[in-house]
Write a protein that holds these residues in place. Structure first.
Motif, PDB file in Angstrom:
ATOM      1  N   ALA A   1       0.819  -1.215   0.000  1.00 55.61           N
ATOM      2  CA  ALA A   1       0.000   0.000   0.000  1.00 55.61           C
ATOM      3  C   ALA A   1       0.847   1.258   0.000  1.00 55.61           C
ATOM      4  CB  ALA A   1      -0.936  -0.005   1.207  1.00 55.61           C
ATOM      5  N   ALA A   2       2.014   1.216   0.631  1.00 60.00           N
ATOM      6  CA  ALA A   2       2.887   2.398   0.672  1.00 60.00           C
ATOM      7  C   ALA A   2       3.326   2.794  -0.732  1.00 60.00           C
ATOM      8  CB  ALA A   2       4.101   2.112   1.557  1.00 60.00           C
ATOM      9  N   ALA A   3       3.639   1.795  -1.565  1.00 60.77           N
ATOM     10  CA  ALA A   3       4.065   2.081  -2.936  1.00 60.77           C
ATOM     11  C   ALA A   3       2.914   2.637  -3.758  1.00 60.77           C
ATOM     12  CB  ALA A   3       4.617   0.822  -3.580  1.00 60.77           C
ATOM     13  N   VAL A   4       1.737   2.042  -3.614  1.00 56.91           N
ATOM     14  CA  VAL A   4       0.571   2.487  -4.377  1.00 56.91           C
ATOM     15  C   VAL A   4       0.235   3.939  -4.058  1.00 56.91           C
ATOM     16  CG1 VAL A   4      -1.923   2.169  -4.648  1.00 56.91           C
ATOM     17  CG2 VAL A   4      -0.412   0.180  -4.636  1.00 56.91           C
ATOM     18  N   LEU A   5       0.357   4.318  -2.803  1.00 57.58           N
ATOM     19  CA  LEU A   5      -0.003   5.667  -2.376  1.00 57.58           C
ATOM     20  C   LEU A   5       1.095   6.699  -2.629  1.00 57.58           C
ATOM     21  CD1 LEU A   5      -1.693   4.626   0.953  1.00 57.58           C
ATOM     22  CD2 LEU A   5      -2.812   6.041  -0.781  1.00 57.58           C
ATOM     23  N   PHE A   6       2.347   6.323  -2.352  1.00 58.95           N
ATOM     24  CA  PHE A   6       3.414   7.327  -2.341  1.00 58.95           C
ATOM     25  C   PHE A   6       4.646   6.942  -3.151  1.00 58.95           C
ATOM     26  CE2 PHE A   6       1.318   7.794   1.956  1.00 58.95           C
ATOM     27  CZ  PHE A   6       0.649   8.970   1.645  1.00 58.95           C
ATOM     28  N   GLY A   7       4.578   5.850  -3.888  1.00 61.29           N
ATOM     29  CA  GLY A   7       5.751   5.357  -4.588  1.00 61.29           C
ATOM     30  C   GLY A   7       6.312   6.336  -5.603  1.00 61.29           C
ATOM     31  N   GLU A   8       7.633   6.397  -5.645  1.00 57.57           N
ATOM     32  CA  GLU A   8       8.342   7.197  -6.650  1.00 57.57           C
ATOM     33  C   GLU A   8       9.074   6.255  -7.599  1.00 57.57           C
ATOM     34  OE1 GLU A   8      10.563  11.381  -6.338  1.00 57.57           O
ATOM     35  OE2 GLU A   8      11.514   9.801  -5.148  1.00 57.57           O
ATOM     36  N   ASN A   9       9.655   5.228  -7.039  1.00 57.72           N
ATOM     37  CA  ASN A   9      10.257   4.161  -7.839  1.00 57.72           C
ATOM     38  C   ASN A   9       9.279   2.987  -7.855  1.00 57.72           C
ATOM     39  OD1 ASN A   9      11.724   2.140  -9.019  1.00 57.72           O
ATOM     40  ND2 ASN A   9      13.233   1.963  -7.392  1.00 57.72           N
ATOM     41  N   LEU A  10       8.555   2.832  -8.966  1.00 59.19           N
ATOM     42  CA  LEU A  10       7.481   1.839  -9.043  1.00 59.19           C
ATOM     43  C   LEU A  10       7.792   0.731 -10.040  1.00 59.19           C
ATOM     44  CD1 LEU A  10       4.482   4.336  -8.892  1.00 59.19           C
ATOM     45  CD2 LEU A  10       5.073   2.647  -7.155  1.00 59.19           C
ATOM     46  N   SER A  11       9.061   0.420 -10.204  1.00 60.76           N
ATOM     47  CA  SER A  11       9.445  -0.620 -11.163  1.00 60.76           C
ATOM     48  C   SER A  11       8.866  -1.980 -10.809  1.00 60.76           C
ATOM     49  CB  SER A  11      10.972  -0.716 -11.252  1.00 60.76           C
ATOM     50  OG  SER A  11      11.537  -0.981  -9.974  1.00 60.76           O
ATOM     51  N   ASP A  12       8.611  -2.213  -9.507  1.00 64.20           N
ATOM     52  CA  ASP A  12       8.017  -3.476  -9.073  1.00 64.20           C
ATOM     53  C   ASP A  12       6.497  -3.467  -9.160  1.00 64.20           C
ATOM     54  OD1 ASP A  12      10.486  -4.525  -8.520  1.00 64.20           O
ATOM     55  OD2 ASP A  12      10.390  -4.199  -6.353  1.00 64.20           O
ATOM     56  N   TYR A  13       5.911  -2.357  -9.593  1.00 63.62           N
ATOM     57  CA  TYR A  13       4.455  -2.207  -9.571  1.00 63.62           C
ATOM     58  C   TYR A  13       3.926  -1.721 -10.932  1.00 63.62           C
ATOM     59  CZ  TYR A  13       5.128  -2.624  -4.542  1.00 63.62           C
ATOM     60  OH  TYR A  13       5.477  -3.073  -3.294  1.00 63.62           O
ATOM     61  N   PRO A  14       3.999  -2.565 -11.960  1.00 66.34           N
ATOM     62  CA  PRO A  14       3.480  -2.150 -13.269  1.00 66.34           C
ATOM     63  C   PRO A  14       1.979  -1.894 -13.259  1.00 66.34           C
ATOM     64  CG  PRO A  14       3.985  -4.505 -13.242  1.00 66.34           C
ATOM     65  CD  PRO A  14       4.547  -3.928 -11.974  1.00 66.34           C
ATOM     66  N   GLN A  15       1.268  -2.418 -12.259  1.00 64.37           N
ATOM     67  CA  GLN A  15      -0.174  -2.222 -12.190  1.00 64.37           C
ATOM     68  C   GLN A  15      -0.567  -0.825 -11.736  1.00 64.37           C
ATOM     69  OE1 GLN A  15       1.835  -4.013 -10.130  1.00 64.37           O
ATOM     70  NE2 GLN A  15       0.567  -5.161  -8.701  1.00 64.37           N
ATOM     71  N   CYS A  16       0.387  -0.026 -11.271  1.00 65.12           N
ATOM     72  CA  CYS A  16       0.099   1.369 -10.899  1.00 65.12           C
ATOM     73  C   CYS A  16       0.045   2.201 -12.179  1.00 65.12           C
ATOM     74  CB  CYS A  16       1.156   1.896  -9.941  1.00 65.12           C
ATOM     75  SG  CYS A  16       1.098   1.104  -8.323  1.00 65.12           S
ATOM     76  N   LEU A  17      -0.947   1.880 -12.990  1.00 69.49           N
ATOM     77  CA  LEU A  17      -1.018   2.403 -14.359  1.00 69.49           C
ATOM     78  C   LEU A  17      -2.394   2.996 -14.626  1.00 69.49           C
ATOM     79  CD1 LEU A  17       0.235   2.537 -17.278  1.00 69.49           C
ATOM     80  CD2 LEU A  17      -0.814   0.302 -17.664  1.00 69.49           C
ATOM     81  N   LEU A  18      -2.394   4.135 -15.311  1.00 68.71           N
ATOM     82  CA  LEU A  18      -3.623   4.769 -15.782  1.00 68.71           C
ATOM     83  C   LEU A  18      -3.552   4.887 -17.297  1.00 68.71           C
ATOM     84  CD1 LEU A  18      -6.281   6.363 -15.388  1.00 68.71           C
ATOM     85  CD2 LEU A  18      -4.878   8.416 -15.073  1.00 68.71           C
ATOM     86  N   ARG A  19      -4.538   4.323 -17.984  1.00 73.50           N
ATOM     87  CA  ARG A  19      -4.621   4.433 -19.442  1.00 73.50           C
ATOM     88  C   ARG A  19      -5.763   5.384 -19.784  1.00 73.50           C
ATOM     89  NH1 ARG A  19      -6.228  -0.012 -21.968  1.00 73.50           N
ATOM     90  NH2 ARG A  19      -7.207  -0.922 -20.133  1.00 73.50           N
TER      91      ARG A  19
END
Length: 486
Positions: free
Chosen positions: A206-224
């Motif tokens: 949840a910390a990455a989803v909310l405040f992540g700057e380096n999101l290489s491990d989270y490709p799903q944090c995507l808006l199309r």
């Protein structure tokens, strides 16, 4: 549900075997009966009757101490441990009994397993539950099993945007949802209070989803996002993919709406009130719901925004809570967030205005301007909100960015962020970007700073020398007044 009378049993038998009722002739079929009971627990609950043929005839069975011990032992093999209502109903003048196992729905405790294996029910058939469904139920259970609560050993505080965290805290303090002392606390303490880290300081997804700057491990944090020409997907005018944390994606979404939805205005008293084709508040609420309630566990998932000549579709991976019907969603209801940790942080930072009122807000905003109620759809894998509008309200040239609104009520969130960042101080471009956690200077100038200057909310120290090496910016009186209202 207490079943201890023969009439109760007869009423169940009338239903025949279905998704919630199963007949077994004797406890010689106890294993199969327990598998079905497990399936009922993984669904909407149900009842297994021993002493009834598959044709629905009551024949009863003998009941010994050994039978009772076998039943108790079998029930203990259901995990997680749960309450099963067991009753023994005597058949008059036979010395035989109908043995009934009843399971109430326990949606928050699913998935259940019997002897280490999970089962589900489709109509009157019990079968082993597919791995994908098991994983989904496990994620929906939440707590330590929820995806947002899983620890990522590789995620470090350095991978998070400290300015975004501070900005969220500042909004929470200003709204009264966080104590003022939160502002002076160390980032690691803030993350702990937000329940974004474990006791030993390890960070949750949840910390990455909310405040992540380096999101290489989270490709799903995507808006199309796409603006299509006409009413289908044959041709698009604009197509964007943004990868970032929730705060960045929400900013990007609202900027896209302001770019591609027309502004219309009407005079109210001395002021001209301007509206997007679809009310800003309704679109924003829909996006917030999509980001906070979506399922994040699939790396290939995303949130998508599609704008057509006659509608806007906002889609996210996920589903409505299983016990939440559409009718209940459209009426007063308690909030059941898919991601309670994420939703709680958004609420405390005032991004999420309130619990359980998002759909009502979308509907009321659309009705306020005479638009049809938004439509809500779910196919079990995706949730989609559709806003429809009359085609002749769409801008004639969708490739041209509409003019920014001039009244307080429709000032863009990007403009508001600049006002909050500057406050009573005077800052350079670089300093403002650092406060806001932004890195793309061209994006900042185009979507944040220049609009505030156009609206005469911000002024440069050296207006005649835009590129002055000591150029800084401050709020005008109008900007200060607007900042206080916000």
């Amino acid at each position: 549900m207490k079943i201890d009378k023969l009439d109760d049993i007869k009423n169940l038998i009338i239903q025949n075997e279905n998704e919630q009722v199963e007949f077994k002739e004797t406890t010689g079929q106890l294993e199969r009966g327990m598998e079905t009971l497990c399936a009922f627990l993984n669904g909407a609950g149900g009842t297994v009757l021993f002493g009834v043929t598959d044709k629905g005839k009551i024949i009863g069975q003998d009941l010994s101490d050994k039978t009772k011990r076998d039943i108790v032992e079998a029930v203990r093999r259901i995990e997680p441990l749960t309450a099963i209502e067991i009753s023994y109903t005597a058949i008059p003048d036979t010395g035989r009994y109908v043995i009934t196992f009843h399971a109430n729905p326990q949606l928050s405790a699913r998935p259940f397993a019997y002897k280490g294996r999970a089962y589900h029910r489709i109509e009157s058939v019990t079968s082993v539950m597919p791995q994908e469904k098991y994983n989904l139920l496990l994620l929906q259970r939440g707590g330590k099993y929820g995806w947002e609560a899983i620890i990522n050993e590789n995620l470090k505080i350095e991978d998070l945007n400290a300015n975004t965290i501070r900005g969220a805290v500042r909004m929470g303090v200003e709204s009264g949802r966080l104590p003022e002392t939160t502002m002076i606390e160390d980032i690691s303490l803030i993350l702990g209070k937000f329940d974004l880290s474990s006791g030993d300081g390890k960070l949750k997804n949840a910390a990455a989803v909310l405040f992540g700057e380096n999101l290489s491990d989270y490709p799903q944090c995507l808006l199309r996002m796409a603006r299509f020409k006409g009413t289908n997907k044959d041709e698009f005018i604009d197509n964007q993919r943004i990868h970032g944390n929730i705060f960045e994606l929400l900013d990007a979404a609202m900027t896209f709406f302001f770019k591609h939805l027309s502004l219309s205005g009407k005079v109210e008293k001395l002021y001209r009130e301007e509206e997007l084709t679809i009310p800003y508040k309704a679109l924003r609420e829909s996006c917030i719901n999509s980001f906070s309630h979506r399922l994040y566990h699939k790396p290939g998932s995303s949130v998508s925004i599609a704008i057509y000549d006659d509608r806007v579709e906002i889609t996210n991976s996920g589903t409505f809570p299983e016990d939440m019907t559409l009718e209940r969603l459209l009426g007063p209801h308690d909030s059941e967030p898919q991601n309670p940790i994420i939703a709680n942080v958004l609420y405390k930072s005032k991004v999420l205005e309130s619990w359980g009122r998002g759909i009502g807000l979308m509907i009321s905003e659309c009705r306020r301007v005479g638009l049809p109620d938004p439509e809500f759809h779910s196919d079990g894998a995706f949730v989609q909100v559709v806003f429809r509008y009359v085609q002749d309200t769409v801008g004639q040239n969708p490739t041209v960015t509409p003019q920014l609104p001039h009244s307080y009520h429709t000032v863009t969130p990007q403009v508001n962020k600049v006002l909050v960042a500057i406050g009573s101080n005077t800052y350079s471009t670089k300093e403002i970007m650092e406060l806001m956690g932004l890195k793309d200077k061209s994006n900042f100038l185009k979507n944040y700073l220049y609009p505030t200057i156009e609206l005469k909310l911000v002024e440069p120290l050296y207006p005649e020398q835009p590129n002055h090496p000591k150029q800084k910016y401050y709020l005008t009186e109008q900007g200060k007044a607007l900042s206080k209202k916000g």
